[in-house]
Design an enzyme around this catalytic site. Structure first.
Site, PDB file in Angstrom:
ATOM      1  N   THR A 121       0.847  -1.190   0.000  1.00 34.62           N
ATOM      2  CA  THR A 121       0.000   0.000   0.000  1.00 34.62           C
ATOM      3  C   THR A 121       0.885   1.244   0.000  1.00 34.62           C
ATOM      4  O   THR A 121       2.098   1.159   0.117  1.00 34.62           O
ATOM      5  CB  THR A 121      -0.928   0.008   1.236  1.00 34.62           C
ATOM      6  OG1 THR A 121      -0.124  -0.040   2.419  1.00 34.62           O
ATOM      7  CG2 THR A 121      -1.872  -1.176   1.223  1.00 34.62           C
ATOM      8  N   ASN A 152      -6.848  -4.775  -0.580  1.00 31.89           N
ATOM      9  CA  ASN A 152      -6.828  -5.878   0.374  1.00 31.89           C
ATOM     10  C   ASN A 152      -7.328  -7.117  -0.349  1.00 31.89           C
ATOM     11  O   ASN A 152      -8.371  -7.083  -0.992  1.00 31.89           O
ATOM     12  CB  ASN A 152      -7.718  -5.548   1.578  1.00 31.89           C
ATOM     13  CG  ASN A 152      -7.483  -6.449   2.750  1.00 31.89           C
ATOM     14  OD1 ASN A 152      -7.495  -7.661   2.622  1.00 31.89           O
ATOM     15  ND2 ASN A 152      -7.289  -5.856   3.911  1.00 31.89           N
ATOM     16  N   HIS A 161      -4.303  -1.082  13.399  1.00 33.03           N
ATOM     17  CA  HIS A 161      -3.332  -2.072  12.934  1.00 33.03           C
ATOM     18  C   HIS A 161      -2.157  -2.112  13.900  1.00 33.03           C
ATOM     19  O   HIS A 161      -1.983  -1.211  14.714  1.00 33.03           O
ATOM     20  CB  HIS A 161      -2.813  -1.724  11.529  1.00 33.03           C
ATOM     21  CG  HIS A 161      -3.817  -1.967  10.455  1.00 33.03           C
ATOM     22  ND1 HIS A 161      -4.760  -1.043  10.105  1.00 33.03           N
ATOM     23  CD2 HIS A 161      -4.024  -3.041   9.656  1.00 33.03           C
ATOM     24  CE1 HIS A 161      -5.510  -1.517   9.135  1.00 33.03           C
ATOM     25  NE2 HIS A 161      -5.083  -2.733   8.851  1.00 33.03           N
ATOM     26  N   LYS A 187       2.884  -1.370  11.035  1.00 32.71           N
ATOM     27  CA  LYS A 187       2.256  -0.911   9.788  1.00 32.71           C
ATOM     28  C   LYS A 187       2.619   0.546   9.556  1.00 32.71           C
ATOM     29  O   LYS A 187       2.441   1.392  10.411  1.00 32.71           O
ATOM     30  CB  LYS A 187       0.743  -1.083   9.841  1.00 32.71           C
ATOM     31  CG  LYS A 187       0.075  -0.757   8.504  1.00 32.71           C
ATOM     32  CD  LYS A 187      -1.284  -1.363   8.410  1.00 32.71           C
ATOM     33  CE  LYS A 187      -1.960  -1.072   7.081  1.00 32.71           C
ATOM     34  NZ  LYS A 187      -1.270  -1.600   5.931  1.00 32.71           N
TER      35      LYS A 187
END
Length: 199
Positions: free
Chosen positions: A80, A105, A138, A142
């Site tokens: 991402t 995702n 998260h 991340k």
């Protein structure tokens, strides 16, 4: 299949484990130690692979896509933080007749959640008393916030909801990933918390 892994963090290791269990071979692993390599240098190590799977970092994605396109190896892009450069990625793929599959995702549950959220937004679009917000959590490792999944949810909501949609992001501990979408009014609140990753 003979696979190349690009990025060997938590997701790269999970992909390696699943590929091994399925009887696939991991031929090459490109890690952060290879950050100084050019697309041409990486391409030379990819040429005999059936596909590459990239869960690296957003800043490396264009180089990785170009390397795969140069090598003639289809790439599944799971990283991402690169979607501002999607037009460049598409151009690289077209220029070298490559193949690219990407998504915010790849979880089946998340993709069902996308549809649930889009449908809820369509039902509430004309009810001005409801204000939409999102929360996502998260693990501390991340790097991007909001997550690609949260940005995709926001885009789906924005197809129906014309007001600003705030996103609150938390990065802490070992949280695998949770996404919530709320519709708040003075009288009540609807909270969709249908997706919580377990791994």
């Amino acid at each position: 299949m003979k696979l190349a892994l690009i990025g060997y963090g938590a997701m790269g290791k999970l992909v390696a484990s699943l590929a091994g269990a399925a009887g696939d071979e991991i031929g090459t692993i490109v890690t952060s130690r290879d950050a100084s390599l050019t697309a041409d240098q990486i391409a030379s190590s990819l040429r005999d692979h059936d596909a590459a799977i990239d869960f690296s970092v957003g800043s490396a994605v264009l180089r990785n896509i170009e390397a795969c396109a140069l090598a003639g190896v289809p790439i599944v892009e799971g990283a991402t933080g690169w979607h501002d450069h999607e037009a460049t990625a598409r151009s690289l793929i077209a220029e070298h007749d490559g193949a690219l599959v990407y998504g915010a995702n790849f979880s089946v549950g998340v993709n069902v959640f996308y549809r649930i959220v889009a449908h809820a937004a369509s039902l509430l679009a004309d009810l001005d008393q409801y204000h939409v917000f999102m929360e996502e959590e998260h693990h501390a490792r991340k790097r991007d916030a909001p997550s690609g999944t949260a940005l995709k949810l926001k885009a789906l909501l924005a197809e129906h909801i014309k007001t600003e949609i705030p996103i609150a992001s938390v990065r802490a501990g070992h949280i695998p990933g949770t996404h919530r979408v709320g519709f708040d009014s003075p009288a009540d609140q609807i909270m969709l918390t249908a997706h919580r990753a377990l791994t």
